[in-house]
Design a protein around this motif. Structure first.
Motif, PDB file in Angstrom:
ATOM      1  N   ASN A  68      24.957  43.697  36.029  1.00  0.00           N
ATOM      2  CA  ASN A  68      25.439  42.810  37.016  1.00  0.00           C
ATOM      3  C   ASN A  68      26.831  42.645  36.582  1.00  0.00           C
ATOM      4  O   ASN A  68      27.530  41.443  37.023  1.00  0.00           O
ATOM      5  N   ILE A  69      27.267  43.474  35.636  1.00  0.00           N
ATOM      6  CA  ILE A  69      28.688  43.232  35.360  1.00  0.00           C
ATOM      7  C   ILE A  69      29.685  44.328  35.341  1.00  0.00           C
ATOM      8  O   ILE A  69      30.634  44.348  36.010  1.00  0.00           O
ATOM      9  N   VAL A  70      28.831  45.671  34.838  1.00  0.00           N
ATOM     10  CA  VAL A  70      29.724  46.889  34.916  1.00  0.00           C
ATOM     11  C   VAL A  70      29.978  47.297  36.185  1.00  0.00           C
ATOM     12  O   VAL A  70      31.037  47.856  36.532  1.00  0.00           O
ATOM     13  N   PRO A  71      28.951  47.229  37.272  1.00  0.00           N
ATOM     14  CA  PRO A  71      29.388  48.062  38.736  1.00  0.00           C
ATOM     15  C   PRO A  71      30.636  47.131  39.302  1.00  0.00           C
ATOM     16  O   PRO A  71      31.381  47.613  39.801  1.00  0.00           O
ATOM     17  N   TRP A  72      30.659  46.040  38.985  1.00  0.00           N
ATOM     18  CA  TRP A  72      31.793  44.942  39.541  1.00  0.00           C
ATOM     19  C   TRP A  72      32.991  45.324  38.805  1.00  0.00           C
ATOM     20  O   TRP A  72      34.043  45.473  39.576  1.00  0.00           O
ATOM     21  N   GLN A  73      32.979  45.576  37.596  1.00  0.00           N
ATOM     22  CA  GLN A  73      34.168  45.882  36.846  1.00  0.00           C
ATOM     23  C   GLN A  73      34.710  47.223  37.251  1.00  0.00           C
ATOM     24  O   GLN A  73      36.037  47.561  37.471  1.00  0.00           O
ATOM     25  N   ILE A  74      33.873  48.126  37.685  1.00  0.00           N
ATOM     26  CA  ILE A  74      34.163  49.599  38.066  1.00  0.00           C
ATOM     27  C   ILE A  74      34.979  49.385  39.389  1.00  0.00           C
ATOM     28  O   ILE A  74      36.153  49.829  39.530  1.00  0.00           O
ATOM     29  N   VAL A  75      34.517  48.753  40.157  1.00  0.00           N
ATOM     30  CA  VAL A  75      34.792  48.544  41.767  1.00  0.00           C
ATOM     31  C   VAL A  75      36.264  47.696  41.584  1.00  0.00           C
ATOM     32  O   VAL A  75      37.199  48.028  42.234  1.00  0.00           O
ATOM     33  N   ALA A  76      36.302  46.568  40.654  1.00  0.00           N
ATOM     34  CA  ALA A  76      37.461  45.825  40.657  1.00  0.00           C
ATOM     35  C   ALA A  76      38.724  46.597  40.392  1.00  0.00           C
ATOM     36  O   ALA A  76      39.816  46.368  40.744  1.00  0.00           O
ATOM     37  N   GLU A  77      38.363  47.472  39.415  1.00  0.00           N
ATOM     38  CA  GLU A  77      39.380  48.311  38.994  1.00  0.00           C
ATOM     39  C   GLU A  77      39.796  49.376  39.837  1.00  0.00           C
ATOM     40  O   GLU A  77      41.068  49.678  39.990  1.00  0.00           O
ATOM     41  N   LYS A  78      39.023  49.707  40.672  1.00  0.00           N
ATOM     42  CA  LYS A  78      39.464  50.824  41.857  1.00  0.00           C
ATOM     43  C   LYS A  78      40.256  49.843  42.851  1.00  0.00           C
ATOM     44  O   LYS A  78      41.456  50.613  43.355  1.00  0.00           O
ATOM     45  N   VAL A  79      40.074  48.683  43.255  1.00  0.00           N
ATOM     46  CA  VAL A  79      40.842  48.155  44.280  1.00  0.00           C
ATOM     47  C   VAL A  79      41.835  47.115  43.733  1.00  0.00           C
ATOM     48  O   VAL A  79      42.663  46.364  44.629  1.00  0.00           O
ATOM     49  N   GLY A  80      41.815  46.776  42.549  1.00  0.00           N
ATOM     50  CA  GLY A  80      42.869  45.785  42.005  1.00  0.00           C
ATOM     51  C   GLY A  80      42.203  44.561  41.928  1.00  0.00           C
ATOM     52  O   GLY A  80      43.273  43.292  41.956  1.00  0.00           O
ATOM     53  N   ALA A  81      40.797  44.049  42.048  1.00  0.00           N
ATOM     54  CA  ALA A  81      40.644  43.071  41.972  1.00  0.00           C
ATOM     55  C   ALA A  81      40.203  42.466  40.480  1.00  0.00           C
ATOM     56  O   ALA A  81      40.560  43.267  39.773  1.00  0.00           O
ATOM     57  N   LYS A  82      39.667  41.367  40.417  1.00  0.00           N
ATOM     58  CA  LYS A  82      39.432  40.822  38.960  1.00  0.00           C
ATOM     59  C   LYS A  82      38.123  40.183  39.120  1.00  0.00           C
ATOM     60  O   LYS A  82      37.622  39.368  39.819  1.00  0.00           O
TER      61      LYS A  82
END
Length: 410
Positions: A130-144
Motif C-alpha cells: 500500500n506504498i509502492v503502487p502509489w509511489q510508482i503512479v505518483a512518479e509517473k504523474v508528478g504527484a507526491k
C-alpha cells in the motif's frame, strides 16, 4: 475465558489437520496467521471437489460443467458482497490478492485522475503493498506521497493525519489493521476526514477481515481490498470492492479475454464492471474456496472469534511482558491478535530460528514495512499472530521458547 468458548474453539482446532504434525520432533505451534491462515478441512475439501467433479472454465462454456462452474463462480461474488456489505455484487472485483487490488486502483483510477501537484496520503504503518503502487503512479504523474505519523505506542496520530489533508489530497490509502503492530484504525473517521477534503479512500483490509464484521457501506470507503489466504481461503485470490459509480469510470487494468465487449481490427470496446477488470481465465477454484472460507468463519461467528482472539492476545501480552529484556512494539488499546517483539541485544532472525527448532512458527523480519521499521528505529521484529485454532498451550510453548532463546543469546 468461558469454558463454552474453550469447547467451541477446541472443536474448531480439530478442523485443521496441519496442527497434527510434528516439526523437529515437536508438536507444531503455528503462530504466523498474519502471514497466512491455515486452511480448514471444509475449504480444502470444497476445492478438491471442484477439481474432481466441477472443473470447467466459466462464462463461455456451452455445456453442463461450464454452467455449474459459472454458477459457483458468480455465487461466490454474491457471497462476498453480502460478507462485506456491498450494495450489489457488481461492486466486487476478483483479483489475485490485496496487492493486485491496490495496484489495479493505483494504475486505473490513479493514472486517470491524478495530476502533477496532487497528493496521496498513506500512513507510516502501511505494508509495502500500500506504498509502492502509489509511489510508482505518483512518479509517473508528478504527484507526491505523504505519510501520516504514528505515536510511539503504534496508534495513528490522527492530528498529524488531519494536518496532512488538504485540497491537494486526492487519495487516502490506509490499513484497517497493521500487520506488525496490530493497531486497528478508525475506518469511518478517517474515511470521513478524507471525504471532507474531496479525496477518495482505499482501505487495506487484509488483516481485519478475519477479526470482525466489515460493512463497507457503513464505513463509506470508496475501495476496500483483502486476500482470501488470510481468511482461511486459498492463495492467489482476493477481492477489490469499489463503489460502482467509481468503477464505471475506470479504464481496464489489463487486456484480454472476457473483459471485452467487442473486438475488431479497428479497436475494442470493453465489458461492464466488474468483468472489465477480470481479463483472462479466472481463478475459479479461488472463488469457490473463498465462498467455503466465508461459510466456515460465519458458522463460528465473529463475536465469538473476537472474544476468543482478544483473550489470547491479552494472555500472550502479559506472559511475554514478564520476560526480562523483551520489548513489545505496538501497544494500542484497539489492536488485533498480533504481538511483535524483540529481545534486547538479540537479532530477530536468531530468535525466530530458535523458536522454529522448538516447533514454534513465527515470522521474523521487517514484515514488508521498512518505513515503519525506520520509524521504530529497528531493522525488524519477531511477530507472533493468533487465530481461531490457537490456545493457551500455544502461548505457553511460545513463552518457553522465547525464554530459551534469551538464555542462548543474551
Amino acid at each position: 475465558m468461558s469454558s463454552a468458548l474453550d469447547k467451541i474453539f477446541a472443536d474448531v482446532r480439530g478442523e485443521f489437520p496441519a496442527l497434527t504434525q510434528k516439526v523437529y520432533g515437536k508438536d507444531l505451534i503455528y503462530l504466523d496467521s498474519a502471514a497466512t491462515t491455515l486452511k480448514p478441512v471444509s475449504v480444502v475439501n470444497r476445492i478438491s471437489h471442484f477439481y474432481s467433479f466441477e472443473t470447467s472454465n466459466v462464462h463461455r462454456g456451452a455445456h453442463y460443467l461450464g454452467d455449474v462452474a459459472t454458477g459457483f463462480f458468480e455465487s461466490s461474488r454474491h457471497r462476498v458482497a453480502q460478507f462485506i456489505g456491498a450494495r450489489q455484487q457488481e461492486e466486487v472485483v476478483f483479483v489475485r490478492g490485496t496487492t493486485e487490488g491496490i495496484n489495479l486502483v493505483a494504475h486505473s483510477w490513479g493514472l486517470t485522475n491524478l495530476q502533477k501537484g496532487d497528493e496521496i496520503l498513506v500512513t507510516e504503518m502501511e505494508h509495502h503493498g500500500n506504498i509502492v503502487p502509489w509511489q510508482i503512479v505518483a512518479e509517473k504523474v508528478g504527484a507526491k506521497v505523504l505519510f501520516a505519523a504514528i505515536h510511539d505506542n503504534g496508534e495513528l496520530n490522527v492530528e498529524d493525519f488531519k494536518s496532512k489533508l488538504s485540497s491537494k489530497t486526492k487519495m487516502v490509502a490506509f490499513t484497517a489493521s497493521s500487520n506488525v503492530l496490530g493497531t486497528n484504525t478508525d475506518m469511518p473517521l478517517l474515511t470521513k476526514l478524507a471525504h471532507d477534503v474531496g479525496a477518495k479512500v482505499l482501505i487495506d483490509g487484509a488483516q481485519i477481515v478475519s477479526q470482525g464484521k466489515v460493512d463497507v457501506q457503513a464505513i463509506d470507503c470508496d475501495f476496500f481490498v483483502f486476500s482470501a489466504h488470510k481468511l482461511f481461503g486459498p492463495f492467489g485470490f482476493g477481492i477489490l470492492y469499489g463503489k460502482k459509480e467509481i468503477l464505471d469510470h475506470m479504464p481496464p487494468y489489463q487486456g484480454g479475454g472476457a473483459m471485452i465487449s467487442k473486438v475488431t481490427t479497428e479497436g475494442t470496446t470493453f465489458n461492464d464492471v466488474p468483468i472489465r477488470f477480470e481479463a483472462g481465465t479466472p481463478h475459479v477454484e479461488g472463488a469457490v474456496g473463498l465462498h467455503a472460507a466465508i461459510d466456515f468463519i460465519e458458522k463460528i461467528g465473529f463475536d465469538k472469534i473476537h472474544a476468543y482472539e482478544m483473550d489470547l492476545l491479552k494472555v500472550a501480552t502479559e506472559k511475554l511482558s514478564a520476560i526480562p529484556d523483551l520489548k513489545i512494539f505496538g501497544t494500542a488499546a484497539n489492536k488485533g491478535p498480533i504481538v511483535s517483539f524483540n529481545l534486547k541485544g538479540a537479532h530477530h532472525s536468531d530468535v525466530g530460528q530458535i523458536l522454529d527448532r522448538e516447533g514454534v512458527a513465527v515470522r521474523a523480519g521487517n514484515h514488508c514495512t521498512q518505513p515503519l521499521m525506520a520509524r521504530l528505529g529497528i531493522p525488524g521484529t519477531v511477530r507472533a499472530s493468533f487465530s481461531v485454532y490457537n490456545n493457551h498451550d500455544d502461548i505457553d510453548a511460545l513463552v518457553k521458547a522465547v525464554v530459551k532463546a534469551r538464555e542462548m543469546l543474551l
